[in-house]
Design a protein around this motif. Structure first.
Motif, PDB file in Angstrom:
ATOM      1  N   MET A  62       5.183  -3.776   2.795  1.00  0.00           N
ATOM      2  CA  MET A  62       4.085  -4.638   2.363  1.00  0.00           C
ATOM      3  C   MET A  62       2.730  -3.935   2.472  1.00  0.00           C
ATOM      4  SD  MET A  62       5.586  -7.099   1.084  1.00  0.00           S
ATOM      5  CE  MET A  62       4.042  -7.850   0.602  1.00  0.00           C
ATOM      6  N   GLY A  64       2.441  -0.824   1.771  1.00  0.00           N
ATOM      7  CA  GLY A  64       2.490  -0.064   0.521  1.00  0.00           C
ATOM      8  C   GLY A  64       2.136  -0.942  -0.671  1.00  0.00           C
ATOM      9  N   VAL A  65       2.625  -2.168  -0.670  1.00  0.00           N
ATOM     10  CA  VAL A  65       2.291  -3.107  -1.751  1.00  0.00           C
ATOM     11  C   VAL A  65       0.773  -3.320  -1.785  1.00  0.00           C
ATOM     12  CG1 VAL A  65       2.459  -5.538  -2.442  1.00  0.00           C
ATOM     13  CG2 VAL A  65       4.538  -4.279  -1.833  1.00  0.00           C
ATOM     14  N   CYS A  66       0.175  -3.489  -0.623  1.00  0.00           N
ATOM     15  CA  CYS A  66      -1.283  -3.699  -0.574  1.00  0.00           C
ATOM     16  C   CYS A  66      -2.028  -2.449  -1.054  1.00  0.00           C
ATOM     17  CB  CYS A  66      -1.716  -4.060   0.846  1.00  0.00           C
ATOM     18  SG  CYS A  66      -1.218  -5.728   1.301  1.00  0.00           S
ATOM     19  N   ILE A  67      -1.520  -1.275  -0.703  1.00  0.00           N
ATOM     20  CA  ILE A  67      -2.152  -0.037  -1.163  1.00  0.00           C
ATOM     21  C   ILE A  67      -2.078   0.042  -2.689  1.00  0.00           C
ATOM     22  CG2 ILE A  67      -1.996   2.496  -1.135  1.00  0.00           C
ATOM     23  CD1 ILE A  67      -0.827   2.143   1.782  1.00  0.00           C
ATOM     24  N   GLY A  68      -0.911  -0.257  -3.237  1.00  0.00           N
ATOM     25  CA  GLY A  68      -0.745  -0.238  -4.696  1.00  0.00           C
ATOM     26  C   GLY A  68      -1.680  -1.223  -5.379  1.00  0.00           C
ATOM     27  N   ALA A  69      -1.798  -2.413  -4.799  1.00  0.00           N
ATOM     28  CA  ALA A  69      -2.695  -3.423  -5.379  1.00  0.00           C
ATOM     29  C   ALA A  69      -4.147  -2.948  -5.284  1.00  0.00           C
ATOM     30  CB  ALA A  69      -2.514  -4.760  -4.667  1.00  0.00           C
ATOM     31  N   LEU A  71      -5.174   0.130  -5.270  1.00  0.00           N
ATOM     32  CA  LEU A  71      -5.371   1.198  -6.256  1.00  0.00           C
ATOM     33  C   LEU A  71      -5.640   0.628  -7.642  1.00  0.00           C
ATOM     34  CD1 LEU A  71      -2.559   3.729  -5.263  1.00  0.00           C
ATOM     35  CD2 LEU A  71      -5.027   4.116  -5.158  1.00  0.00           C
ATOM     36  N   MET A  72      -5.107  -0.579  -7.887  1.00  0.00           N
ATOM     37  CA  MET A  72      -5.264  -1.171  -9.213  1.00  0.00           C
ATOM     38  C   MET A  72      -6.370  -2.231  -9.240  1.00  0.00           C
ATOM     39  SD  MET A  72      -3.140   0.828 -10.521  1.00  0.00           S
ATOM     40  CE  MET A  72      -3.427   0.321 -12.221  1.00  0.00           C
ATOM     41  N   MET A  74      -7.588  -4.421  -6.717  1.00  0.00           N
ATOM     42  CA  MET A  74      -7.676  -5.576  -5.827  1.00  0.00           C
ATOM     43  C   MET A  74      -8.281  -5.136  -4.483  1.00  0.00           C
ATOM     44  SD  MET A  74      -6.498  -7.905  -7.819  1.00  0.00           S
ATOM     45  CE  MET A  74      -6.324  -9.331  -6.734  1.00  0.00           C
ATOM     46  N   GLN A  92       2.810   4.175   5.859  1.00  0.00           N
ATOM     47  CA  GLN A  92       1.995   3.830   4.694  1.00  0.00           C
ATOM     48  C   GLN A  92       0.502   3.952   4.997  1.00  0.00           C
ATOM     49  OE1 GLN A  92       2.566   3.306   1.521  1.00  0.00           O
ATOM     50  NE2 GLN A  92       4.778   3.491   1.650  1.00  0.00           N
ATOM     51  N   ASN A  96      -0.345   7.306   3.123  1.00  0.00           N
ATOM     52  CA  ASN A  96      -0.868   6.901   1.820  1.00  0.00           C
ATOM     53  C   ASN A  96      -2.305   6.369   1.874  1.00  0.00           C
ATOM     54  OD1 ASN A  96       1.257   7.716   0.234  1.00  0.00           O
ATOM     55  ND2 ASN A  96       2.298   5.755   0.270  1.00  0.00           N
ATOM     56  N   TRP A 100      -5.056   8.949   0.321  1.00  0.00           N
ATOM     57  CA  TRP A 100      -4.996   8.880  -1.147  1.00  0.00           C
ATOM     58  C   TRP A 100      -6.250   9.438  -1.810  1.00  0.00           C
ATOM     59  CZ3 TRP A 100      -0.334   7.277  -3.130  1.00  0.00           C
ATOM     60  CH2 TRP A 100      -0.243   7.268  -4.530  1.00  0.00           C
ATOM     61  N   ASN A 109      -9.216   5.257  -5.065  1.00  0.00           N
ATOM     62  CA  ASN A 109      -9.497   4.882  -3.683  1.00  0.00           C
ATOM     63  C   ASN A 109      -8.791   3.585  -3.307  1.00  0.00           C
ATOM     64  OD1 ASN A 109     -11.917   4.373  -5.567  1.00  0.00           O
ATOM     65  ND2 ASN A 109     -12.025   2.746  -4.069  1.00  0.00           N
TER      66      ASN A 109
ATOM     67  N   PRO B 131       6.782   1.061  -2.755  1.00  0.00           N
ATOM     68  CA  PRO B 131       6.037  -0.195  -2.575  1.00  0.00           C
ATOM     69  C   PRO B 131       4.704  -0.213  -3.318  1.00  0.00           C
ATOM     70  CG  PRO B 131       5.998   1.113  -0.553  1.00  0.00           C
ATOM     71  CD  PRO B 131       6.973   1.769  -1.471  1.00  0.00           C
ATOM     72  N   LEU B 132       4.090   0.953  -3.530  1.00  0.00           N
ATOM     73  CA  LEU B 132       2.825   0.987  -4.270  1.00  0.00           C
ATOM     74  C   LEU B 132       3.030   0.481  -5.698  1.00  0.00           C
ATOM     75  CD1 LEU B 132       2.160   2.754  -1.788  1.00  0.00           C
ATOM     76  CD2 LEU B 132       0.781   4.180  -3.288  1.00  0.00           C
ATOM     77  N   GLY B 135       2.919  -3.059  -5.627  1.00  0.00           N
ATOM     78  CA  GLY B 135       1.523  -3.458  -5.436  1.00  0.00           C
ATOM     79  C   GLY B 135       0.751  -3.429  -6.743  1.00  0.00           C
ATOM     80  N   ALA B 139      -0.970  -6.610  -8.504  1.00  0.00           N
ATOM     81  CA  ALA B 139      -2.336  -6.613  -9.037  1.00  0.00           C
ATOM     82  C   ALA B 139      -2.333  -7.127 -10.477  1.00  0.00           C
ATOM     83  CB  ALA B 139      -2.941  -5.218  -8.958  1.00  0.00           C
TER      84      ALA B 139
END
Lengths: 355, 333
Positions: A62, A64-69, A71-72, A74, A92, A96, A100, A109, B131-132, B135, B139
């Motif tokens: 999760m 990682g999910v927040c990092i991905g979000a 990056l896009m 959020m 993570q 990451n 990053w 960022n 996981p990214l 994410g 988003a």
């Protein structure tokens, strides 16, 4: 002047940030539930719907999910009820989130806040009360923030949410019920700026988070005994603002660094190192530190008294550093011990949680 | 940068599509062969994980993606980066540690990025970008976009906790994620049979209640069909899909050489897989079906050779980062 608690200040910072910026969302185990992370996310689910999310017990995934979000576009706020669980996400966060921006040459960022709650007492023991701020502060690319007052809690959380970098925002449970002046409007306290909370001439005390509260208790006693200590609350561990500390040492010549983490390689050691490097010639005594011992936290209340440093230890150390006669110091400590509550595993006897 | 995106029309693929797939695979192959050739000069001073033999997976998937779809990848990322349309000049410059590299020399071969192609990033911690990807899809959900986020990873990544954590979460929220597992049967030197029980990887994903299947990862058309179907499923809101693509790495885990001498796999096994060369298979199919002739094949070769040589030239001529830039980008402004 309006006064609210540290916990309410955090809730208000999140609420106003979410209102201000639709890219902010909150996620964490129990965030939308009735207990709402010690009340710090209370009412947000009703107000912001799916921007306030519960999550599976997958700290690393999760994160990682927040990092991905992030990056896009959020701005996630990820909540960990115990910093100890955040260790499951160390990969993570360190590999990451922290790296990053640098490892991709500044192309992207990660604006992401990890709220990590630390604490002490009430038998939480070795895996529910670790104060591991120094580990996070070791990592390039992370920012580490540890507010001590309700005012700073709100202002620094708002800054952390607005920051374009990953921020580990560390909250001490024993501060949640402390009261202080907090403006109603959205305001920012800058990350990376320490604060002088008390000025003095005899020595400089550098502390952070809950230990600042213990320090203030100590200097009230010391003041009556004729000792004037300068107290600097770090507020941010990384990036570290040492200017205020160095300037203070130039004035007082003595340093006591206080941290709620462990002794070896802890943050108090970092403060002493900085001062030794940058203001050695102004020191007229060996710098000292007060930390937890290099011992995992025992659960029993019987040992809490000997484990956690508190205002009495600070008084003792300061007197030692200033060469006060031991019989006088012992008298002072004895009168403080008499005021001790029955239990030292709660902030005060009226405290019945949340833990 | 030289990558052509097309679409399969109907069940059979049209000639243009086949030729584009061929071009894209060949570009990846030739870039990596060039890296292998020049590696001994010791000017590319970073580890390189070559994907020679596995090109059909990257191309088969990326031919179906639009620019808005995002891609995340791993240490063996050259193929994914090129297939998604990443700039090869900047990729080569990155391998040479140059200031004009896609990560300004801070990443090397294992940290490729090209945001203009929505190639969001590749990293070498196994499973780290899975996981990214979710994410990125989360988003998109918040931002009301219907694009798809794609994760490329190997067979060992499913052994990491983040894989199951991510599939679980993506399934729960029906996120637009396409999981592409490139099963090349080895993690460094350790064979799959020493790491996982005898069950197909796609079945793990089925356990999380998502659509999952296996495809011949050396047949670009098979990968393409599976990916096309997967994207239709995902975009209609039915949740994520995993495709396990069976394929094989020809060269050593890390570096430009053959590694049969190491004894962890047999020469026969390598020869068998080389017979299933994805590029050769497609080329033969096109010749047989008279879609392509020698003239066009030669023209394609020359075009690609030109691109590769230019990329190397660009990389070699690019300046190194300045001393003053060392501490840049630790924090974002």
């Amino acid at each position: 002047m309006r006064k609210i608690t540290y916990g309410e200040a955090i809730r208000e910072a999140i609420d106003q940030s979410m209102e201000d910026d639709p890219s902010v969302f909150v996620i964490g185990e129990g965030v939308p539930d009735i207990k709402s992370v010690f009340g710090t996310t209370k009412g947000l689910a009703e107000k912001y719907g799916n921007r306030v999310m519960d999550m599976p017990l997958s700290e690393n995934g999760m994160s990682g999910v927040c990092i991905g979000a992030a990056l896009m576009g959020m701005r996630p706020i990820m909540v960990h009820l115990r910093l100890d669980f955040l260790l499951l996400a160390f990969d993570q966060i360190v590999n990451n989130a922290a790296k990053w921006h640098y490892m991709f040459g500044g192309k992207a960022n990660v604006p992401l806040v990890f709220r990590a709650i630390i604490g002490m007492g009430w038998g939480q023991g070795a895996q529910h009360s670790q104060n591991l701020q120094a580990i996070f502060a070791h990592i390039p690319g992370l920012k580490v923030v540890m507010p001590a007052t309700p005012y700073d809690a709100k202002g620094l959380l708002i800054s952390s949410i607005r920051d374009n970098n990953p921020v580990v925002f560390i909250e001490h449970r024993w501060l949640y019920n402390t009261w202080g002046h907090v403006p109603e409007e959205l305001y920012a306290v800058p990350i990376g700026k320490a604060k002088m909370v008390s000025s003095g001439k005899d020595l400089t005390i550098v502390s952070t988070s809950y230990m600042t509260a213990e320090t203030l208790k100590a200097i009230n006693v010391l003041e009556k005994y004729g000792i004037s200590a300068e107290v600097i609350d770090l507020r941010t561990l990384k990036p570290l603002d040492d200017t205020l500390i160095i300037n203070s040492i130039k004035k007082t010549g003595k340093l006591l660094a206080i941290d709620s983490g462990y002794y070896t390689n802890g943050f108090a050691g970092e403060i002493i190192t900085r001062v030794s490097e940058k203001a050695f010639e102004f020191l007229n005594a060996a710098p000292q530190r007060i930390t937890l011992p290099d011992i995992p936290t025992p659960s029993t209340p019987a040992l809490a008294r000997y484990y956690y440093p508190r205002h009495i230890n600070i008084i003792q150390k300061v007197c030692e550093m200033l060469g006060k006669p031991s019989n006088e110091v012992e008298k002072l400590l004895e009168s403080e011990r008499k005021k001790d509550p029955k239990h030292l595993d709660v902030p005060d006897e009226s405290f019945s949680g949340p833990f | 940068m030289g990558v052509v995106h097309g679409d399969i029309s109907g069940k059979g693929a049209n000639a243009g599509f086949l030729i584009d797939s061929y071009k894209n695979m060949l570009l990846i192959r030739r870039v990596e062969e060039k890296i292998a050739e020049l590696y001994s000069e010791r000017e590319m001073r970073c580890p390189v994980h070559l994907s020679i033999g596995q090109e059909a997976v990257a191309v088969g998937v990326c031919m179906n993606l639009s620019k808005e779809d995002t891609v995340f990848s791993n240490h063996r990322a050259h193929s994914h980066y090129i297939a998604k349309g990443g700039d090869i000049n900047r990729m080569l410059a990155e391998l040479y540690g140059k200031a004009e590299g896609c990560s300004k020399g801070r990443g090397g071969s294992m940290h490729l990025i090209d945001l203009s192609a929505n190639f969001i990033g590749a990293t070498p911690i196994v499973g780290g970008t899975i996981p990214l990807t979710a994410g990125s899809a989360l988003a998109s959900k918040f931002q009301n976009k219907n694009n798809v986020s794609v994760a490329f990873f190997g067979d060992s990544a499913v052994e990491e906790g983040v894989f199951s954590e991510t599939v679980n979460f993506s399934s729960l929220h029906k996120l637009n994620v396409l999981f592409i597992c490139e099963n090349n049967l080895y993690s460094v030197l350790t064979p799959l049979k020493d790491r996982q029980p005898q069950r197909e990887i796609f079945k793990i994903a089925q356990g999380h209640d998502i659509l999952a299947c296996q495809a011949d990862g050396n047949d670009v058309l098979k990968v393409c069909e599976a990916a096309k179907e997967a994207l239709r499923h995902i975009k209609s809101g039915k949740g994520p899909v995993l495709i396990e693509c069976m394929t094989y790495r020809w060269l050593e885990h890390c570096g430009p050489n053959d590694d049969v001498n190491l004894g962890y796999r047999t020469e026969e096994e390598v020869i068998e897989w080389k017979k299933k060369d994805p590029i050769k298979m497609l080329k033969e199919k096109m010749i047989k079906e008279k879609i392509i002739g020698n003239d066009l094949l030669e023209k394609i070769e020359l075009e690609i050779l030109d691109k590769v040589n230019n990329a190397v030239k660009f990389a070699k001529n690019s300046p190194f980062p300045e001393k003053e830039s060392l501490s840049k980008h630790v924090y974002a402004e």
